[in-house]
Design an enzyme around this catalytic site. Structure first.
Site, PDB file in Angstrom:
ATOM      1  N   ASP A  33       0.789   5.382  -0.007  1.00  0.00           N
ATOM      2  CA  ASP A  33      -0.038   6.568   0.232  1.00  0.00           C
ATOM      3  C   ASP A  33       0.541   7.773  -0.477  1.00  0.00           C
ATOM      4  O   ASP A  33       1.680   8.168  -0.204  1.00  0.00           O
ATOM      5  CB  ASP A  33      -0.091   6.861   1.735  1.00  0.00           C
ATOM      6  CG  ASP A  33      -0.940   5.859   2.479  1.00  0.00           C
ATOM      7  OD1 ASP A  33      -2.090   5.650   2.067  1.00  0.00           O
ATOM      8  OD2 ASP A  33      -0.438   5.274   3.460  1.00  0.00           O
ATOM      9  N   HIS A  68       0.855  -1.199   0.000  1.00  0.00           N
ATOM     10  CA  HIS A  68       0.000   0.000   0.000  1.00  0.00           C
ATOM     11  C   HIS A  68       0.887   1.244   0.000  1.00  0.00           C
ATOM     12  O   HIS A  68       1.769   1.399   0.855  1.00  0.00           O
ATOM     13  CB  HIS A  68      -0.889  -0.034   1.242  1.00  0.00           C
ATOM     14  CG  HIS A  68      -1.921   1.051   1.295  1.00  0.00           C
ATOM     15  ND1 HIS A  68      -3.144   0.959   0.667  1.00  0.00           N
ATOM     16  CD2 HIS A  68      -1.918   2.262   1.914  1.00  0.00           C
ATOM     17  CE1 HIS A  68      -3.853   2.053   0.904  1.00  0.00           C
ATOM     18  NE2 HIS A  68      -3.124   2.860   1.657  1.00  0.00           N
ATOM     19  N   HIS A  72      -2.874   4.635  -3.139  1.00  0.00           N
ATOM     20  CA  HIS A  72      -3.983   5.377  -2.525  1.00  0.00           C
ATOM     21  C   HIS A  72      -3.741   6.866  -2.739  1.00  0.00           C
ATOM     22  O   HIS A  72      -2.868   7.456  -2.098  1.00  0.00           O
ATOM     23  CB  HIS A  72      -3.998   5.001  -1.021  1.00  0.00           C
ATOM     24  CG  HIS A  72      -5.033   5.683  -0.213  1.00  0.00           C
ATOM     25  ND1 HIS A  72      -5.063   5.591   1.164  1.00  0.00           N
ATOM     26  CD2 HIS A  72      -6.091   6.454  -0.552  1.00  0.00           C
ATOM     27  CE1 HIS A  72      -6.086   6.289   1.634  1.00  0.00           C
ATOM     28  NE2 HIS A  72      -6.719   6.825   0.613  1.00  0.00           N
ATOM     29  N   MET A 119     -11.948   4.383   4.866  1.00  0.00           N
ATOM     30  CA  MET A 119     -10.959   4.927   5.803  1.00  0.00           C
ATOM     31  C   MET A 119     -11.490   4.778   7.225  1.00  0.00           C
ATOM     32  O   MET A 119     -12.596   5.234   7.531  1.00  0.00           O
ATOM     33  CB  MET A 119     -10.699   6.418   5.527  1.00  0.00           C
ATOM     34  CG  MET A 119      -9.937   6.726   4.252  1.00  0.00           C
ATOM     35  SD  MET A 119      -8.333   5.912   4.096  1.00  0.00           S
ATOM     36  CE  MET A 119      -7.489   6.445   5.586  1.00  0.00           C
TER      37      MET A 119
HETATM   38  C1  DX5 Z   1      -3.497   7.273   6.424  1.00  0.00           C
HETATM   39  C2  DX5 Z   1      -3.032   6.342   5.340  1.00  0.00           C
HETATM   40  C3  DX5 Z   1      -2.793   4.962   5.798  1.00  0.00           C
HETATM   41  C4  DX5 Z   1      -1.703   4.811   6.823  1.00  0.00           C
HETATM   42  C5  DX5 Z   1      -2.187   3.780   7.799  1.00  0.00           C
HETATM   43  O1  DX5 Z   1      -3.920   8.462   5.885  1.00  0.00           O
HETATM   44  O2  DX5 Z   1      -3.976   6.285   4.267  1.00  0.00           O
HETATM   45  O3  DX5 Z   1      -2.558   4.053   4.704  1.00  0.00           O
HETATM   46  O4  DX5 Z   1      -0.457   4.410   6.318  1.00  0.00           O
HETATM   47  O5  DX5 Z   1      -1.339   3.765   8.869  1.00  0.00           O
HETATM   48  P1  DX5 Z   1      -1.669   2.981  10.226  1.00  0.00           P
HETATM   49  O6  DX5 Z   1      -1.858   1.531   9.856  1.00  0.00           O
HETATM   50  O7  DX5 Z   1      -0.480   3.239  11.051  1.00  0.00           O
HETATM   51  O8  DX5 Z   1      -2.950   3.570  10.776  1.00  0.00           O
HETATM   52 ZN    ZN Z   2      -3.716   4.598   2.718  1.00  0.00          ZN
END
Ligand code: DX5
Ligand code: ZN
Length: 231
Positions: A46, A44, A77, A148
């Site tokens: 971001d 994944h 994402h 989310m």
């Molecule tokens: C948050 C991101 C997530 C993030 C999740 O805005 O979209 O993908 O990396 O991180 P954790 O698992 O630490 O909540």
């Molecule tokens: Zn994400």
């Protein structure tokens, strides 16, 4: 078509997608290799533009570098206000899935069309306070819906309990569509919260800090998977 996606269609199995936002960037290559051989299903990534969310992260050159070195499907994402500006470059960089936010400024139907034309799997994400009903007109075009479970922008936040209701509603929409659409959950996923997400209907789990900040990331992937038996 400029890309040929490696991401499979939803198949009833649980996919675990480590989020590199929480990885040690000094050792990004090694961190990715470790989760790849340690049982991750996707990676994944971001992408943040500093407008849609109050943070910046990676550009398409990072996706391109990862694409050359890992066989994991790249789950990208896009937390950006204007996804139309970026779809082409991320498709060329090797994204296997491009997820756009329904709350973004651009026309989402147009964004999904562009993603499909590029040969990439399509995803749409909703923030915690967005009505899942808004997804209904788009389902025919989707390979994945991303719920989310924190307000996007930062890793390491707590899973919001109200996400369970959002996940259930999205699972209903997917069922009604009769299509094979992944239901991915992102934010605060760890071995304790993974079962809540899966029981509510998730079949893809993103985890950043629970995997990359763990003393043993491979064990963390196993624990998340074991905590979340298949639906
Ligand atoms: C948050 C991101 C997530 C993030 C999740 O805005 O979209 O993908 O990396 O991180 P954790 O698992 O630490 O909540
Ligand atoms: Zn994400």
């Amino acid at each position: 078509m400029i890309n040929s996606s490696k991401m499979p269609a939803a198949n009833g199995k649980i996919s675990v997608a480590p989020s590199i936002l929480s990885a040690d960037l000094w050792n990004l290559g090694e961190a990715v290799k470790q989760v790849e051989t340690g049982g991750a299903d996707w990676l994944h990534i971001d992408i943040m533009d500093g407008h849609f969310v109050p943070n910046l992260s990676f550009g398409s050159s990072v996706v391109s570098a990862l694409n050359r070195k890992t066989d994991l499907p790249l789950d990208v994402h896009l937390m950006v206000e204007e996804p139309l500006l970026f779809i082409d470059s991320f498709a060329k960089a090797g994204a296997d899935l491009l997820t756009v936010h329904i709350e973004a400024k651009d026309d989402i139907a147009e964004a999904l069309e562009l993603i499909k034309k590029a040969g990439v799997k399509t995803g749409v994400s909703i923030k915690p306070n967005t009505d899942p009903g808004l997804l209904e007109p788009l389902v025919e075009e989707l390979d994945l819906i991303l719920v989310m479970s924190v307000y996007p922008g930062f890793g390491g936040q707590h899973f919001l309990p109200e996400s369970e209701e959002q996940i259930k509603r999205v699972r209903e929409i997917i069922k009604r569509s009769g299509r094979k659409i992944w239901l991915e959950v992102d934010g605060g996923i760890n071995p304790q919260t993974a079962p809540l997400a899966v029981q509510a209907g998730a079949d893809a789990l993103v985890a950043g800090s629970a995997i990359f900040k763990a003393a043993d990331p491979v064990l963390a992937i196993k624990q998340i998977r074991q905590a979340a038996p298949e639906i």
